[in-house]
Design an enzyme around this catalytic site. Structure first.
Site, PDB file in Angstrom:
ATOM      1  CB  SER A  95     134.191 -50.362  75.161  1.00 23.35           C
ATOM      2  OG  SER A  95     134.603 -51.556  74.568  1.00 23.35           O
ATOM      3  CE  LYS A 170     137.204 -51.646  72.839  1.00 22.99           C
ATOM      4  NZ  LYS A 170     137.281 -52.602  71.749  1.00 22.99           N
ATOM      5  CE  LYS A 238     131.098 -46.957  73.313  1.00 17.40           C
ATOM      6  NZ  LYS A 238     131.810 -48.154  73.752  1.00 17.40           N
TER       7      LYS A 238
END
Ligand code: NAD
Length: 294
Positions: A95, A170, A238
């Site tokens: 990701s 995502k 993140k």
């Protein structure tokens, strides 16, 4: 099929094992030797570097933490571009920021390496079961070519658009999951403070509109005060940081995402960055003085 697999962490390990179970031959690399040993014990062959794995396999899969790791592994010394032959397909399942996917794909295309981005959702349990939800960006014909491999690791693989579209999808997933976990933690803290048993509340509401995969997975963890990852707070920070950067880039303000990111930053500062993201319950314990679990 002979497949190279780079990045054998919480997710990469079970994904690689499912490829072995499906009959593929695997050549693997990770900077963590223990993780490599774990997968070679299941039948994979160890490579001496990423470039070494890339030189032996027509299809490569990467499952790394974030954009800088993917850039290092693909573009860096002893990386994929150093070892891979023209025509190699790279499936990046990490990701990362959609812009980073686009940058890496451009460098790959210059060397005739075909790259798609294919991040996943479902966490470690679905990685183990081979039932991940996979979201894909890139050249559609490349996606169609590798779809059977993706379906050895997931139960769905949906084509979302051009390179980076998998990671944009995502980011949407991570916003929905992160905000949903915060809502569960907030609601269960309220009931605990009000003197109602969080377990009974979970049982009462899970079949109604508030029910969700997140509620089913994370409420029991909060009730048991079990914050073993799973998906780490630091990785979710993140993803939300990548979502905010992307949102600012395209002019989509993300106020709720910003708030939940700061809650997670608080947990990181308190030393809980390696906890599961259900540890958002710890944030509410800090501000309310009431712990959901025993
Ligand atoms: P992890 O930290 O457990 O694993 C990452 C692996 O990459 C480690 O084994 C590490 O040693 C290896 N690595 C790092 N740099 C490397 C390099 N230069 N060369 C070779 N190997 C290197 O992370 P994870 O939980 O497996 O997550 C991987 C990706 O999947 C992340 O982008 C994460 O956001 C995403 N993801 C994770 C989950 C989850 O529940 N854990 C769910 C969906 C998606």
């Amino acid at each position: 099929m002979k497949i190279g697999f780079i990045g054998l962490g919480i997710m990469g390990k079970p994904m690689a094992k499912n490829l072995l179970k499906a009959g593929h031959e695997l050549v693997v690399f990770d900077i963590n030797k223990e993780n490599v040993d774990n997968v070679t014990a299941a039948g994979a062959k160890a490579a001496s570097s990423t470039a070494d794995a890339a030189s032996q396999t027509p299809v490569l899969i990467t499952m790394l933490p974030n954009s800088p790791h993917v850039k290092a592994v693909v573009l860096g010394e002893k990386g994929i571009l150093e070892g891979a032959k023209p025509g190699t397909i790279l499936i990046d399942m990490s990701s990362i920021a959609p812009l980073a996917s686009q940058e890496v794909e451009k460098a790959c295309a210059a060397k005739k390496i075909k790259m798609i981005d294919a991040p996943v959702s479902g966490g470690e349990p679905k990685a183990i079961d081979g039932t991940l939800a996979i979201m894909v960006g890139g050249d559609k014909t490349v996606f169609e070519e590798v779809q059977p491999i993706l379906l050895n690791m997931g139960s769905t693989a949906v084509y979302c658009g051009a390179i980076g579209a998998g990671n944009t999808t995502k980011l949407a997933n991570q916003i929905v999951v992160g905000l949903n976990i915060a809502a569960v933690a907030e609601a269960l803290t309220l009931v605990k403070k009000a003197g109602v048993d969080p377990q009974l509340v979970f049982e009462a509401i899970r079949g109604g509109l508030a029910g969700s995969t997140v509620l089913n997975a994370k409420a029991p963890m909060m009730i048991e005060s079990n914050f073993k990852p799973g998906f780490k707070i630091d990785l979710h920070i993140k993803d939300l940081a990548n979502a905010l950067d992307t949102g600012h880039g395209v002019g989509a303000p993300l106020p709720l995402t910003a708030l939940v990111r700061e809650m997670m930053e608080t947990l990181h500062a308190d030393g809980f960055g390696q906890d599961d993201h259900s540890a958002l319950a710890r944030y509410y314990a800090k501000v309310s003085g009431a712990k959901i679990g025993k």
